[in-house]
Design a protein around this motif. Structure first.
Motif, PDB file in Angstrom:
ATOM      1  N   SER A   1       0.852  -1.183   0.000  1.00 37.34           N
ATOM      2  CA  SER A   1       0.000   0.000   0.000  1.00 37.34           C
ATOM      3  C   SER A   1       0.891   1.236   0.000  1.00 37.34           C
ATOM      4  O   SER A   1       2.052   1.177   0.418  1.00 37.34           O
ATOM      5  N   VAL A   2       0.317   2.341  -0.466  1.00 37.22           N
ATOM      6  CA  VAL A   2       1.124   3.556  -0.643  1.00 37.22           C
ATOM      7  C   VAL A   2       1.478   4.220   0.693  1.00 37.22           C
ATOM      8  O   VAL A   2       2.243   5.188   0.705  1.00 37.22           O
ATOM      9  N   THR A   3       0.936   3.691   1.785  1.00 36.56           N
ATOM     10  CA  THR A   3       1.356   4.190   3.095  1.00 36.56           C
ATOM     11  C   THR A   3       2.663   3.530   3.542  1.00 36.56           C
ATOM     12  O   THR A   3       3.225   3.900   4.569  1.00 36.56           O
ATOM     13  N   GLU A   4       3.136   2.544   2.759  1.00 33.71           N
ATOM     14  CA  GLU A   4       4.444   1.931   3.035  1.00 33.71           C
ATOM     15  C   GLU A   4       5.498   2.661   2.194  1.00 33.71           C
ATOM     16  O   GLU A   4       5.178   3.522   1.395  1.00 33.71           O
ATOM     17  N   GLY A   5       6.747   2.303   2.364  1.00 37.91           N
ATOM     18  CA  GLY A   5       7.804   2.946   1.579  1.00 37.91           C
ATOM     19  C   GLY A   5       7.866   2.399   0.162  1.00 37.91           C
ATOM     20  O   GLY A   5       7.600   1.220  -0.058  1.00 37.91           O
ATOM     21  N   ASP A   6       8.242   3.267  -0.809  1.00 36.22           N
ATOM     22  CA  ASP A   6       8.386   2.776  -2.180  1.00 36.22           C
ATOM     23  C   ASP A   6       9.671   1.941  -2.348  1.00 36.22           C
ATOM     24  O   ASP A   6       9.931   1.399  -3.413  1.00 36.22           O
ATOM     25  N   ASP A   7      10.448   1.832  -1.258  1.00 31.52           N
ATOM     26  CA  ASP A   7      11.646   0.977  -1.292  1.00 31.52           C
ATOM     27  C   ASP A   7      11.396  -0.426  -0.715  1.00 31.52           C
ATOM     28  O   ASP A   7      12.323  -1.211  -0.586  1.00 31.52           O
TER      29      ASP A   7
ATOM     30  N   CYS B   1       1.901  -7.686  -8.601  1.00 33.22           N
ATOM     31  CA  CYS B   1       2.017  -6.756  -7.476  1.00 33.22           C
ATOM     32  C   CYS B   1       0.850  -5.777  -7.554  1.00 33.22           C
ATOM     33  O   CYS B   1       0.707  -5.051  -8.537  1.00 33.22           O
ATOM     34  N   ILE B   2       0.015  -5.795  -6.525  1.00 29.06           N
ATOM     35  CA  ILE B   2      -1.068  -4.806  -6.422  1.00 29.06           C
ATOM     36  C   ILE B   2      -0.549  -3.668  -5.552  1.00 29.06           C
ATOM     37  O   ILE B   2      -0.089  -3.896  -4.429  1.00 29.06           O
ATOM     38  N   ILE B   3      -0.593  -2.456  -6.077  1.00 29.32           N
ATOM     39  CA  ILE B   3      -0.251  -1.274  -5.280  1.00 29.32           C
ATOM     40  C   ILE B   3      -1.575  -0.656  -4.847  1.00 29.32           C
ATOM     41  O   ILE B   3      -2.318  -0.109  -5.670  1.00 29.32           O
ATOM     42  N   ASN B   4      -1.882  -0.800  -3.560  1.00 30.06           N
ATOM     43  CA  ASN B   4      -3.224  -0.495  -3.055  1.00 30.06           C
ATOM     44  C   ASN B   4      -3.256   0.853  -2.316  1.00 30.06           C
ATOM     45  O   ASN B   4      -2.217   1.402  -1.952  1.00 30.06           O
ATOM     46  N   LYS B   5      -4.463   1.324  -2.090  1.00 26.27           N
ATOM     47  CA  LYS B   5      -4.739   2.582  -1.383  1.00 26.27           C
ATOM     48  C   LYS B   5      -4.247   3.793  -2.174  1.00 26.27           C
ATOM     49  O   LYS B   5      -3.766   4.776  -1.600  1.00 26.27           O
ATOM     50  N   THR B   6      -4.374   3.740  -3.508  1.00 24.55           N
ATOM     51  CA  THR B   6      -3.905   4.846  -4.340  1.00 24.55           C
ATOM     52  C   THR B   6      -4.698   6.131  -4.089  1.00 24.55           C
ATOM     53  O   THR B   6      -4.234   7.215  -4.445  1.00 24.55           O
ATOM     54  N   ASP B   7      -5.883   6.013  -3.463  1.00 28.46           N
ATOM     55  CA  ASP B   7      -6.643   7.227  -3.110  1.00 28.46           C
ATOM     56  C   ASP B   7      -5.856   8.095  -2.119  1.00 28.46           C
ATOM     57  O   ASP B   7      -6.129   9.291  -1.982  1.00 28.46           O
ATOM     58  N   LEU B   8      -4.866   7.494  -1.436  1.00 23.44           N
ATOM     59  CA  LEU B   8      -4.075   8.259  -0.457  1.00 23.44           C
ATOM     60  C   LEU B   8      -2.827   8.897  -1.065  1.00 23.44           C
ATOM     61  O   LEU B   8      -2.095   9.607  -0.360  1.00 23.44           O
ATOM     62  N   LEU B   9      -2.587   8.691  -2.348  1.00 25.02           N
ATOM     63  CA  LEU B   9      -1.344   9.199  -2.960  1.00 25.02           C
ATOM     64  C   LEU B   9      -1.110  10.704  -2.764  1.00 25.02           C
ATOM     65  O   LEU B   9       0.041  11.118  -2.558  1.00 25.02           O
TER      66      LEU B   9
ATOM     67  N   TYR C   1      -1.503  12.398  -0.267  1.00 23.18           N
ATOM     68  CA  TYR C   1      -1.134  12.716   1.124  1.00 23.18           C
ATOM     69  C   TYR C   1       0.150  12.051   1.583  1.00 23.18           C
ATOM     70  O   TYR C   1       0.567  12.241   2.720  1.00 23.18           O
ATOM     71  N   VAL C   2       0.747  11.232   0.735  1.00 27.42           N
ATOM     72  CA  VAL C   2       1.947  10.489   1.156  1.00 27.42           C
ATOM     73  C   VAL C   2       3.074  10.699   0.136  1.00 27.42           C
ATOM     74  O   VAL C   2       2.852  11.221  -0.957  1.00 27.42           O
ATOM     75  N   ASP C   3       4.277  10.299   0.503  1.00 26.88           N
ATOM     76  CA  ASP C   3       5.435  10.513  -0.370  1.00 26.88           C
ATOM     77  C   ASP C   3       5.745   9.326  -1.275  1.00 26.88           C
ATOM     78  O   ASP C   3       6.815   9.263  -1.853  1.00 26.88           O
ATOM     79  N   PHE C   4       4.819   8.400  -1.383  1.00 27.43           N
ATOM     80  CA  PHE C   4       5.062   7.184  -2.165  1.00 27.43           C
ATOM     81  C   PHE C   4       5.179   7.531  -3.650  1.00 27.43           C
ATOM     82  O   PHE C   4       4.299   8.156  -4.225  1.00 27.43           O
ATOM     83  N   ASP C   5       6.293   7.116  -4.281  1.00 26.14           N
ATOM     84  CA  ASP C   5       6.527   7.357  -5.706  1.00 26.14           C
ATOM     85  C   ASP C   5       6.225   6.055  -6.458  1.00 26.14           C
ATOM     86  O   ASP C   5       6.999   5.095  -6.385  1.00 26.14           O
ATOM     87  N   VAL C   6       5.087   6.034  -7.159  1.00 29.57           N
ATOM     88  CA  VAL C   6       4.646   4.793  -7.818  1.00 29.57           C
ATOM     89  C   VAL C   6       5.672   4.316  -8.832  1.00 29.57           C
ATOM     90  O   VAL C   6       6.034   3.139  -8.872  1.00 29.57           O
ATOM     91  N   GLU C   7       6.171   5.249  -9.673  1.00 29.22           N
ATOM     92  CA  GLU C   7       7.118   4.824 -10.715  1.00 29.22           C
ATOM     93  C   GLU C   7       8.390   4.252 -10.126  1.00 29.22           C
ATOM     94  O   GLU C   7       8.967   3.282 -10.642  1.00 29.22           O
ATOM     95  N   LEU C   8       8.821   4.847  -9.013  1.00 32.41           N
ATOM     96  CA  LEU C   8      10.035   4.345  -8.362  1.00 32.41           C
ATOM     97  C   LEU C   8       9.793   2.956  -7.768  1.00 32.41           C
ATOM     98  O   LEU C   8      10.637   2.059  -7.896  1.00 32.41           O
TER      99      LEU C   8
END
Ligand code: MG
Ligand code: ZN
Length: 208
Positions: A133-139, A154-162, A164-171
């Motif tokens: 989920s995007v509340t975790e680190g992109d690393d 790989c499901i990247i979940n909780k994208t509605d929170l993007l 508000y968080v520093d998660f970089d999807v492409e990274l």
């Protein structure tokens, strides 16, 4: 390692059982709190009219997740691992004796929330689905490489929170692809429903 070779033998038996019944079995892995159970609840509500679905739930304690799943309309069996931190092939074998999975069904196995040792234990599944989920680190993929190397989707979940968080999807995607060039990705918000259709299409494409 003896534990792993014994596990792999039992996993092959589970796989044979699934193949014989044309059951699509999926091992869902993640950290705790990534939203696996919510994804499954929504999936069951949307698909149960057209697909037979069964669920094996793994947690250290409580039957809370199996109860949630049954409310959404699919038979579920809870495995409590106690102090254990992963499901193994024998637990699945024993669960399958208690819950008859019908031919041509999908069997979701929700593993214990843990990105470490569930990577090492083959359950006999056809495909492994890792949820972050995007509340975790992109690393996360770099820190827990075995899980991302051994997964198919790989499901990247909780994208509605993007916002508000520093998660970089492409990274996150490029970190994971470095480890596993064949890994597929779905961006999802199980809350808003974004990505759910893509997930159902992915499920529909998987053979047994
Ligand atoms: Mg859960
Ligand atoms: Zn473990």
């Amino acid at each position: 390692m003896d534990i792993l070779s014994a596990n792999n033998r039992l996993a092959e038996r589970n796989r044979g059982y699934f193949e014989g019944k044309q059951v699509l079995s999926l091992n869902m892995v993640s950290s705790p709190g990534s939203g696996k159970t919510t994804i499954l609840e929504k999936t069951i509500r949307d698909l149960i009219a057209t697909r037979k679905i069964f669920v094996i739930e793994g947690d250290q304690q409580t039957a809370r997740d199996a109860e949630r799943i049954e409310k959404s309309g699919a038979p579920a069996i809870q495995i409590n691992t106690g102090s254990g931190c992963h499901l193994d092939a024998k637990m699945i074998h024993l669960a399958l004796k208690k819950m008859e999975v019908e031919n041509n069904a999908i069997l979701f196995i929700e593993n214990v929330g843990n990105l470490v040792c569930p990577a090492l234990f083959d359950l006999g599944e056809h495909k492994r689905v890792v949820v972050i989920s995007v509340t975790e680190g992109d690393d996360k993929p770099l820190k827990y490489p075995y899980m991302f190397q051994s997964s198919n989707l790989c499901i990247i979940n909780k994208t509605d929170l993007l916002p508000y968080v520093d998660f970089d999807v492409e990274l996150a995607v490029s970190n994971a692809r470095q480890l596993n060039p064949d890994l597929e990705f779905i961006l999802m918000s199980s809350k808003t429903g974004d990505g759910m259709q893509e997930w159902y299409q992915w499920l529909g494409k998987q053979g047994t």
